[in-house]
Design an enzyme around this catalytic site. Sequence first.
Site, PDB file in Angstrom:
ATOM      1  N   CYS A  36       0.801  -1.231   0.000  1.00 45.06           N
ATOM      2  CA  CYS A  36       0.000   0.000   0.000  1.00 45.06           C
ATOM      3  C   CYS A  36       0.834   1.283   0.000  1.00 45.06           C
ATOM      4  O   CYS A  36       0.818   2.035  -0.965  1.00 45.06           O
ATOM      5  CB  CYS A  36      -0.923   0.000   1.215  1.00 45.06           C
TER       6      CYS A  36
HETATM    7  N1  LIG Z   1      -2.698  -6.180   1.906  1.00 48.39           N
HETATM    8  C1  LIG Z   1      -3.134  -5.113   2.533  1.00 48.39           C
HETATM    9  O1  LIG Z   1      -2.750  -4.837   3.673  1.00 48.39           O
HETATM   10  C2  LIG Z   1      -4.131  -4.172   1.895  1.00 48.39           C
HETATM   11  C3  LIG Z   1      -4.791  -3.258   2.721  1.00 48.39           C
HETATM   12  C4  LIG Z   1      -5.726  -2.407   2.160  1.00 48.39           C
HETATM   13  C5  LIG Z   1      -5.959  -2.447   0.791  1.00 48.39           C
HETATM   14  N2  LIG Z   1      -5.294  -3.340   0.000  1.00 48.39           N
HETATM   15  C6  LIG Z   1      -5.599  -3.333  -1.434  1.00 48.39           C
HETATM   16  O2  LIG Z   1      -6.468  -4.439  -1.691  1.00 48.39           O
HETATM   17  C7  LIG Z   1      -6.183  -4.987  -2.984  1.00 48.39           C
HETATM   18  C8  LIG Z   1      -5.833  -6.459  -2.845  1.00 48.39           C
HETATM   19  O3  LIG Z   1      -4.661  -6.566  -2.050  1.00 48.39           O
HETATM   20  P1  LIG Z   1      -4.200  -7.935  -1.377  1.00 48.39           P
HETATM   21  O4  LIG Z   1      -3.105  -7.576  -0.438  1.00 48.39           O
HETATM   22  O5  LIG Z   1      -5.379  -8.676  -0.879  1.00 48.39           O
HETATM   23  O6  LIG Z   1      -3.593  -8.680  -2.656  1.00 48.39           O
HETATM   24  P2  LIG Z   1      -3.181 -10.238  -2.749  1.00 48.39           P
HETATM   25  O7  LIG Z   1      -2.137 -10.299  -3.809  1.00 48.39           O
HETATM   26  O8  LIG Z   1      -2.917 -10.778  -1.398  1.00 48.39           O
HETATM   27  O9  LIG Z   1      -4.499 -10.928  -3.280  1.00 48.39           O
HETATM   28  C9  LIG Z   1      -5.040 -10.664  -4.542  1.00 48.39           C
HETATM   29  C10 LIG Z   1      -5.667 -11.946  -5.069  1.00 48.39           C
HETATM   30  O10 LIG Z   1      -6.298 -11.649  -6.311  1.00 48.39           O
HETATM   31  C11 LIG Z   1      -6.123 -12.758  -7.165  1.00 48.39           C
HETATM   32  N3  LIG Z   1      -6.357 -12.321  -8.546  1.00 48.39           N
HETATM   33  C12 LIG Z   1      -5.570 -11.579  -9.337  1.00 48.39           C
HETATM   34  N4  LIG Z   1      -6.170 -11.359 -10.512  1.00 48.39           N
HETATM   35  C13 LIG Z   1      -7.368 -11.977 -10.466  1.00 48.39           C
HETATM   36  C14 LIG Z   1      -8.445 -12.098 -11.370  1.00 48.39           C
HETATM   37  N5  LIG Z   1      -8.410 -11.510 -12.571  1.00 48.39           N
HETATM   38  N6  LIG Z   1      -9.520 -12.821 -10.989  1.00 48.39           N
HETATM   39  C15 LIG Z   1      -9.564 -13.415  -9.782  1.00 48.39           C
HETATM   40  N7  LIG Z   1      -8.582 -13.320  -8.869  1.00 48.39           N
HETATM   41  C16 LIG Z   1      -7.493 -12.608  -9.213  1.00 48.39           C
HETATM   42  C17 LIG Z   1      -4.715 -13.226  -6.863  1.00 48.39           C
HETATM   43  O11 LIG Z   1      -4.513 -14.567  -7.283  1.00 48.39           O
HETATM   44  C18 LIG Z   1      -4.652 -13.057  -5.355  1.00 48.39           C
HETATM   45  O12 LIG Z   1      -5.058 -14.226  -4.682  1.00 48.39           O
HETATM   46  C19 LIG Z   1      -5.057  -4.131  -3.562  1.00 48.39           C
HETATM   47  O13 LIG Z   1      -5.614  -3.113  -4.329  1.00 48.39           O
HETATM   48  C20 LIG Z   1      -4.410  -3.539  -2.339  1.00 48.39           C
HETATM   49  O14 LIG Z   1      -3.773  -2.313  -2.613  1.00 48.39           O
HETATM   50  C21 LIG Z   1      -4.387  -4.220   0.526  1.00 48.39           C
END
Ligand SMILES: NC(=O)c1ccc[n+]([C@@H]2O[C@H](COP(=O)([O-])OP(=O)(O)OC[C@H]3O[C@@H](n4cnc5c(N)ncnc54)[C@H](O)[C@@H]3O)[C@@H](O)[C@H]2O)c1
Length: 454
Positions: free
Chosen positions: A275
């Site tokens: 982030c």
């Molecule tokens: N990790 C954090 O602390 C956090 C906190 C707040 C916001 N976010 C935001 O949330 C979003 C997700 O982050 P995350 O950390 O959960 O990511 P992550 O990489 O842990 O998980 C994302 C998932 O999406 C899947 N994916 C990718 N493309 C796909 C598709 N086309 N169809 C289906 N699944 C698909 C991946 O395989 C993965 O399992 C990002 O935008 C991030 O900036 C993350």
Amino acid sequence: MPGLVASLLNKIETRRARAGVVGLGYVGLPLAVELAKAGFHTTGIDLDDRKIRAINDGQSYIPDVPTADVRALRKAGKLDATTDFSIVKELDTINICVPTPLRKTKDPDMSYIVSAVESIAEHLHPGLLISLESTTYPGTTDEVVQPLLEAKGLKAGKDFFLAFSPERVDPGNPTFHTRNVPKVVGGVTPDCLKLATALYGTAIETIVPVASTRVAEMVKLLENTFRAVNIGLVNELALMCDRMNIDVWEVVDAARTKPFGFMAFYPGPGLGGHCIPIDPFYLSWKAKQSGFDPRFIELAGHINASMPHYVVEKVGDALNTKRKSINGANILIAGVAYKRDIDDMRESPALDVMGLLHGKGARVSYADPYVPVVHGREWSGRFDINSVEVSRGGFGRYDCIVIVTDHKTFDYDAMVAEADLIVDTRNAIRKPAPHVFKLGAARPETHGEGVAIG
Ligand SMILES: NC(=O)c1ccc[n+]([C@@H]2O[C@H](COP(=O)([O-])OP(=O)(O)OC[C@H]3O[C@@H](n4cnc5c(N)ncnc54)[C@H](O)[C@@H]3O)[C@@H](O)[C@H]2O)c1
């Protein structure tokens, strides 16, 4: 179509709605579990077959989600997972939680959102509520997502419903979880907002409705830019304090006793995670398209990105006191996750520190109880490197130990007692010692003696 709104609202209130979550990572899996706990039959969709199998086998792979919860929800028939988007036909609500990284050029990489939305669009049907949760620039929901969904003729706010609600989860936080972090929600139309608010209200304690999806998108970027800029400020102060022989940690701890008008941020080896190092660049990219040059973001970005180089300089200074060089030194990196007590090493500054030290000829090892291996593709060393186990009796075999992530499990007393040199980038070692060099702090008593020539 008021009938669709009333019908979906009723399905949500009575938990007859079938919920879907696309992207089952750090954000998506906890959300899917909360929706299932709230009573919805919830289906997770992900491209990663291992995650799908794990969930269907009743296993969690996210530390904040207990396996017992997944198992119980599987047993109750409330949670399942698939790679097949055709399930969208049966769903009433979908939350999209896919990654939003940066391209090498620091431009937003929208490919995950676009791909997920295109897959949903193939099975879009009247009455479906879709809420995007991925962090992104203002305008994404109405400029990118809405047209992709409307391409086949259905209209947002009339035939289907579209919202944006930023995820604010803080992995590893023992107090705040998906359920008790207030949820900001913006809808494309008032009906979209009403339905999204109703859905989130079933699983999350406090809902904060805002006027539009753009406001909701901007809220998240304000929050993370606020952190990036303040960390940049305190990192600059650390660089200053180093020159001035003042302990920046003591300064911040004393300043935070002021009961109003101050919020403590701490310096460190650089930004990490999915982030803070990324999101502000989503905002600056979009702002530049409107002819606005966001200077705070760029400046904080420069300072924060320089911190791994400063850590390496500090390692060189520390070794210098022993008449050693980085070249050929045995250096242990303590902690490679981007923050304490978690297993996420995305964008971790440890990767830069390791790469820079390796580039200068150091023999780099690392210890991290949460990260068993750093793969060659993840750092500039380009070879896989396994975590070593270090415990009492084992700290003395390195020329220098660099504390990059202050996991609670490290035995700091043994480290101080046995290590030759320590560079502490997190203020993990509170008691001054002549062989402990702290980031942003006065140097230990001078060890090196200048040699007069002539
Ligand atoms: N990790 C954090 O602390 C956090 C906190 C707040 C916001 N976010 C935001 O949330 C979003 C997700 O982050 P995350 O950390 O959960 O990511 P992550 O990489 O842990 O998980 C994302 C998932 O999406 C899947 N994916 C990718 N493309 C796909 C598709 N086309 N169809 C289906 N699944 C698909 C991946 O395989 C993965 O399992 C990002 O935008 C991030 O900036 C993350």
